[in-house]
Design an enzyme around this catalytic site. Structure first.
Site, PDB file in Angstrom:
ATOM      1  N   GLU A 189      30.676 -45.449 -20.794  1.00 13.00           N
ATOM      2  CA  GLU A 189      30.701 -44.740 -19.529  1.00 13.00           C
ATOM      3  C   GLU A 189      31.215 -43.322 -19.606  1.00 13.00           C
ATOM      4  O   GLU A 189      31.020 -42.549 -18.678  1.00 13.00           O
ATOM      5  CB  GLU A 189      31.529 -45.564 -18.545  1.00 13.00           C
ATOM      6  CG  GLU A 189      30.829 -46.889 -18.335  1.00 13.00           C
ATOM      7  CD  GLU A 189      31.672 -47.925 -17.666  1.00 13.00           C
ATOM      8  OE1 GLU A 189      32.889 -47.728 -17.601  1.00 13.00           O
ATOM      9  OE2 GLU A 189      31.105 -48.921 -17.219  1.00 13.00           O
ATOM     10  N   ARG A 221      27.987 -47.315 -14.140  1.00  8.67           N
ATOM     11  CA  ARG A 221      28.336 -46.821 -15.485  1.00  8.67           C
ATOM     12  C   ARG A 221      29.660 -46.065 -15.438  1.00  8.67           C
ATOM     13  O   ARG A 221      29.766 -44.927 -15.884  1.00  8.67           O
ATOM     14  CB  ARG A 221      27.214 -45.936 -16.016  1.00  8.67           C
ATOM     15  CG  ARG A 221      27.204 -45.882 -17.541  1.00  8.67           C
ATOM     16  CD  ARG A 221      25.946 -45.355 -18.137  1.00  8.67           C
ATOM     17  NE  ARG A 221      26.104 -45.395 -19.579  1.00  8.67           N
ATOM     18  CZ  ARG A 221      25.114 -45.258 -20.435  1.00  8.67           C
ATOM     19  NH1 ARG A 221      23.895 -45.088 -20.021  1.00  8.67           N
ATOM     20  NH2 ARG A 221      25.334 -45.293 -21.725  1.00  8.67           N
ATOM     21  N   CYS A 222      30.648 -46.724 -14.846  1.00  5.94           N
ATOM     22  CA  CYS A 222      31.889 -46.039 -14.538  1.00  5.94           C
ATOM     23  C   CYS A 222      32.947 -47.083 -14.333  1.00  5.94           C
ATOM     24  O   CYS A 222      32.702 -48.109 -13.739  1.00  5.94           O
ATOM     25  CB  CYS A 222      31.672 -45.239 -13.258  1.00  5.94           C
ATOM     26  SG  CYS A 222      33.121 -44.958 -12.263  1.00  5.94           S
ATOM     27  N   GLN A 280      25.435 -59.340 -14.740  1.00  7.33           N
ATOM     28  CA  GLN A 280      26.307 -58.814 -15.785  1.00  7.33           C
ATOM     29  C   GLN A 280      27.528 -59.702 -15.992  1.00  7.33           C
ATOM     30  O   GLN A 280      28.308 -59.462 -16.897  1.00  7.33           O
ATOM     31  CB  GLN A 280      26.769 -57.394 -15.407  1.00  7.33           C
ATOM     32  CG  GLN A 280      25.628 -56.400 -15.256  1.00  7.33           C
ATOM     33  CD  GLN A 280      26.071 -55.048 -14.746  1.00  7.33           C
ATOM     34  OE1 GLN A 280      25.488 -54.519 -13.814  1.00  7.33           O
ATOM     35  NE2 GLN A 280      27.089 -54.447 -15.357  1.00  7.33           N
TER      36      GLN A 280
END
Lengths: 324, 789
Positions: B744, B374-375, B224
């Site tokens: 998120e 996802r945070c 990523q």
């Protein structure tokens, strides 16, 4: 994974013969269970005899009911018009199991022979009498939330994980097999075994016998049927407890009934005497609950699965109420 | 506030639900993932992993493995030690083994690598390696890790005498204690945010391609953050010649990242070492179980949460004490100055005086991690704590939890709002969001229905979560990873014919950057989004950036795109003034062209102006039409949401059915409503995951008990409720396009809404809290314990 040889059979008799040629041979059809077990070294056959090309996929009406070929795919059976009309319980149970992808591969015969999901059976570093006779049982005293509460033995508390088998038990199915000594018919309740001190054997099938078909007899029972499955996730999960129920009620009174339980024992759990006792009694919660208690009489919980007793009782009552 | 599209559909700027440009190739199976990459002479790697959580390695016998046809090499920690490559730094400046020389620290840890001519030969080789271990008693329970009797795990650290990693605190301890001491109402719960896994569809992998002739490494990998990885490789392997200009990282299409593809895993480093030593490309692709068992976990915070308030529902103070189980090394992916990430957002959407938060991190014999699944760096943990406690407090004083929230919200006039832990919330309208969600779900009607059901003994619950997120890391004064500031970048090149290519330091893993970035540029320049190609992931071509995670792409690189495009619009204005022979001040812009004020027939389109930049540019002006911008955000952005969940619980089986779930998100201005909705759907599903299904479970010996997707319950479409989504729009005042980021929010906001609903259903029986995941079994057990069944 251990190296193995591979042969393809084109006729049932050839399949039996090919299998007999080597001691550590196994039939393979859909492979949805065996391939996994081979990857984990739980099963390590020398030879695989591929039976997927045998002409055993038909689903035909017979004068006594329905004959389903051993190689009929779970998805095809579940969607078959004859099955849906005459034995919707079987459709319901099949669709409650696995995932569409698995059902597209899994066969009738393979599902009958599906092996337990016991963690200790799958983990070759752990003792397991089912996998390695005499090595002990990791589940007794281990993490045994998914294990049996009925009919277990000091050597094994594994359960049969199949949904289909529970429905077949309630449908009085008969398993047709063929082997070197000819063919025989095995009533479903005699097909799967309790573990006793030989838990390595799940069924009464001999090592070189081949399942050819499953017969479902049309009975006069009528009435309604339901498969209730309780599990941790609504799809792609095995039953903690399941109930296959058929019930015919006349004037508020039980005329005939079949109740089979899944997820609680080494085989689908059915007690015909309990069913006989219900006949003639009012189709009420009282009757259902006392039948449930009778079915679960003698249940032996382990450290993590005591909940199954109450859950099974509730599920039996719920399933019977749904069809009454 | 509502948003109107300023551009035509043909231009496709902000607010248009343009179909995703990348979907054409994905839907036709033409995506290009790491495992699709095949190079001449490529070798394959597989990894031997430890069956034990804590053991000394007595011997690694490779003899039989080397006899397996196709196996070329077996690499051990001792081999890497010769090059000083057996340890590597983590993003949190801790250290992590690449391959062990002496001790394994968790089950599934890498022990040795097999290099072979095919994937099958590598796997056969793996099975032939014989490792002798001396098994030791591991530290698994984090609460026992600090016992004096617990073995010290990190004996590699000189002078280390315990398993404590760090202590962190924020807030006003004395004042908070005073408020708690005198408050009328104090509620307290011990909660665990479970150890979970991103379980992305694509596992991790790479192809390391080292060329001896050119002394150059091309690293294709599932990352990523390709630029950060290039720098890390240079820092770790610079001493063997792989300096940063000799390294190219290419991140092709990614099948889901969710934070799990930020860290550097040992497998990547071993593959590089193998390619470096053998001189051929080496491919490594994890299998599903390796991914689940060994790659970075997320969450695993044990939180003692307390809230103090008045009898009538005014929150006065909160107190949070965290025990963070990091496994055997701190391999979190947080900004360097934030060991607990953004946990200090845990004061939430509420206006109250004081808080005190502290955390202690400890080592255990579990896999390392602590990634931001996802945070935005531990926001999920913070939001769960504050939203759960808000409901807990409402239950204690017998007040409706919605009304309690209205009574405590930070009013919209109070923004920018200074939180007690130092954040400056940019904007928000929490009341509007909750009001909209309550109207959508008919909150009053539901409460009436609930009263009737309770009278009949039926279990129905309503749960609310009104969360504030903190995303877009981040301003360079506070945010860096290993010293590199967390700006991000965009480079736009417009070709003579008016079509463009733009490159970014971020990397989409499914977010739809190829579409949304194009829409941002279309909005600013009037060039149709269809004509703007977006490229990310190749460090040789893209400008430097810190990558995509923590909802930072729109707040940082998205902002960079807008600013770079505005630089180009300024240039276009100069060219237009030159061509139209007017002063720049006499020109007006409408999307796609400049025209002369009062004489709209005298105009030049952006395509004409770009062409002139290459063919007829004013003397003294630099030719061409390109701009780059490195955007250093002045502040973070603070998206928010109001979620309401309704559950029905079957008393006899414990089965929980999510009947309705309304999610009203506020992510500021929206770039593509369809993509936002898609993001919210996916995020909500990953929100029910830890709320009802997912948790990595270890036994006392450190064996993972659910190391396959058969037992680790990822929710499927069957388990997903019908999500009802909507939004309010409160633009970020400091962001160039007023956007805040959304990826998120749903993952962060959904778990407490679900947990609150379930606890609400069970509250008549004296149940005040249940830890997530709340399974049917847990519900059933709680009811049983309370004598309710």
């Amino acid at each position: 994974m251990k190296l193995f040889s591979y042969a393809q059979a084109t006729k049932p008799a050839d399949a039996v013969q090919l299998l007999g040629a080597q001691t550590q041979s196994k039939f393979i059809a859909g492979g949805t269970n065996l391939v996994d077990l081979m990857k984990y070294d739980v099963e390590s056959p020398d030879r695989l005899v591929d039976i997927s090309q045998l002409a055993l996929t038909q689903i035909d009406a017979t004068d006594k009911g329905l004959r389903i070929g051993a190689l009929a795919r779970n998805s095809d059976v579940a969607a078959n018009a004859l099955v849906m009309k005459q034995f919707p319980l079987l459709s319901e149970a099949l669709l409650a199991g696995a995932s569409p992808q698995l059902r597209n591969m899994a066969t009738m015969g393979g599902n009958l022979l599906q092996r337990t999901r016991c963690h200790y059976f799958y983990d070759v570093s752990q003792p397991c009498n089912k996998r390695a006779a005499g090595s002990g049982c990791g589940a007794i005293g281990g993490y045994n939330r998914i294990h049996a509460i009925l009919g277990s033995s000091p050597s094994c508390i594994a359960t049969n994980p199949s949904d289909m088998n529970v429905a077949l038990a309630a449908l009085d199915a008969v398993v047709q097999v063929t082997g070197p000594n000819g063919s025989r018919s095995i009533p479903i309740l005699d097909f799967h075994r309790l573990p006793g001190n030989t838990p390595q054997r799940d069924t009464v099938l001999e090592a070189n016998e081949l399942i050819t078909a499953v017969d479902l007899p049309t009975t006069a029972i009528g009435g309604k049927s339901h498969y209730l499955k309780v599990r941790d996730r609504a799809s792609y999960a095995f039953a903690l407890v399941s109930v296959a129920a058929r019930l015919a009620v006349e004037n508020g009174v039980v005329r005939d009934v079949r109740i089979a339980l899944g997820g609680v024992a080494h085989k689908p759990w059915r007690l015909p005497d309990v069913e006989k006792n219900m006949v003639g009694k009012p189709a009420t919660e009282t009757t259902f609950r006392s039948a449930a208690k009778a079915l679960l009489a003698g249940a032996q919980p382990h450290e993590h699965n005591a909940f199954k007793i109450q859950l099974a009782e509730n599920a039996i009552v719920r399933a019977l109420q749904t069809v009454s | 506030m509502t948003q109107v599209c300023k551009t035509s559909k043909a231009i496709g700027g902000m607010g248009h639900s343009m179909k995703r440009k990348e979907d054409g190739r994905f839907l036709q199976g033409k995506g290009n993932y790491v495992d699709d990459i095949k190079l001449d002479g490529m070798l394959y790697m597989d990894i031997v992993r430890s069956p034990y959580a804590y053991a000394k390695i007595k011997k690694i016998d490779s003899e039989a493995a080397l006899k397996v046809p196709g196996v070329l090499a077996v690499i051990t920690g001792r081999d890497l030690e010769q090059y000083n490559l057996h340890w590597m730094p983590t993003l949190m400046s801790d250290t992590q083994m690449v391959l062990p020389t002496d001790t394994v620290m968790y089950q599934a840890q890498e022990v040795a690598a097999i290099i072979a001519t095919s994937r099958y030969a590598a796997r056969d080789g793996r099975e032939a390696v014989r490792v002798e271990y001396e098994v030791m008693k591991p530290v698994i329970d984090p609460f026992k890790a600090l016992d004096p009797s617990a073995p010290v795990l990190r004996t590699d650290k000189p002078g280390k005498t315990d398993n404590h990693i760090w202590h962190w605190e924020v807030g006003d301890k004395a004042r908070t204690e005073a408020v708690f001491a005198s408050a009328d109402v104090v509620v307290k719960e011990q909660m665990h945010i479970p150890r979970i896994h991103v379980a992305s569809i694509e596992t991790c992998g790479c192809v390391a391609d080292y060329s001896k002739v050119n002394n150059h490494l091309t690293m294709y990998m599932t990352t990523q953050a390709p630029h950060a990885i290039r720098t890390v490789i240079a820092l770790v392997a610079g001493h063997v010649g792989l300096t940063e200009e000799k390294v190219r990282v290419i991140s092709p299409d990614i099948g889901g990242g969710f934070g799990g593809k930020v860290p550097v895993y040992p497998g990547y480093v071993i593959a590089i070492a193998a390619s470096f030593l053998i001189g051929k490309p080496v491919k490594w692709i994890e299998d599903r179980s390796e991914n689940l068992q060994a790659d970075s976990f997320a969450r695993d915070y044990h939180i003692t949460a307390e809230m103090a308030g008045t009898k009538d529902g005014k929150i006065l103070a909160t107190r949070f004490k965290v025990l963070a189980d990091h496994g055997y090394t701190d391999a979190s992916a947080n900004p360097s100055k934030f060991p607990t990430g953004m946990f200090s957002i845990a004061t939430g959407s509420y206006d109250y005086g004081t808080t005190f938060m502290e955390a202690d991190a400890i080592y255990t014999n579990k896999p390392p991690g602590g990634v931001a699944y996802r945070c935005s760096f531990r926001v999920t943990e913070a939001v769960h704590a504050i939203e759960r406690m808000t409901d807990r407090y409402a239950l204690e004083i017998g007040k409706d939890p919605a009304q309690l929230r209205f009574d405590n919200f930070i009013p919209k006039e109070a923004f920018p709002w200074h939180s007690p832990t130092g954040w400056i919330y940019d904007s928000g309208d929490y009341e509007a969001g909750l009001r909209k969600a309550m109207d959508a779900i008919d909150y009053e009607g539901l409460r009436k229905e609930q009263t009737e059901k309770r009278a009949k003994g039926e279990l129905m619950g309503i749960g609310i979560s009104t969360f504030t997120e903190v995303v877009g890391a981040g301003p360079s004064k506070d945010f860096d990873i290993l010293g590199i500031k967390m700006f991000d970048s965009a480079e736009i090149r417009v070709h003579p014919t008016g079509k463009a290519i733009a490159r970014f330091g971020t990397k989409s893993q499914g977010q739809g950057h190829e579409t949304t970035y194009a829409q941002i540029i279309a909005e600013e320049l009037g060039i149709p989004a269809e004509n703007i190609q977006i490229e990310e992931g190749d460090t040789d071509t893209a400008p430097y950036g810190l990558g995509t995670y923590a909802s930072r792409s729109t707040p940082t690189a998205g902002a960079a795109a807008a600013v770079a495009a505005r630089k180009l619009r300024d240039k276009a204005r100069k060219i237009a003034a030159y061509l139209l022979e007017v002063s720049e001040d006499d020109l007006e812009w409408e999307p796609g062209k400049f025209f002369v004020k009062g004489a709209p027939e005298k105009s030049k389109t952006i395509q004409e102006l770009v062409f002139a930049a290459y063919t007829n540019h004013p003397q003294g002006m630099e030719a061409g039409f390109e701009a780059t911008h490195y955007y250093d955000p002045p502040n973070l952005t603070f998206p928010s949401g109001a979620y309401i969940c309704v559950v029905d619980i079957d008393k006899e089986t414990g089965e929980i059915k999510v009947r309705r779930f309304v999610a009203i998100d506020d992510c500021g201005n929206i770039i593509n409503p369809m993509i936002v909705q898609g993001q919210v759907h996916g995020g909500l599903t990953q929100g029910i995951a830890p709320a009802m299904y997912e948790s990595l479970i270890y036994d006392d010996d450190g064996n993972i008990l659910n190391g396959t997707l058969m037992d680790y319950l990822v929710p499927t479409a069957v388990e997903s409720p019908n999500w009802e989504t909507g939004h309010t729009i409160t633009p970020s005042p400091h962001h160039p396009i007023g956007a805040k980021g959304v990826g998120e929010s749903p993952t962060v906001g959904a778990p407490p809404a679900i947990a609150n609903a379930i606890v609400d259903a069970l509250s008549p029986y004296g149940i005040t809290h249940l830890d997530i995941p709340i399974t049917p079994f847990k519900v059933w057990k709680a009811l049983k314990e309370k004598g309710a069944i």
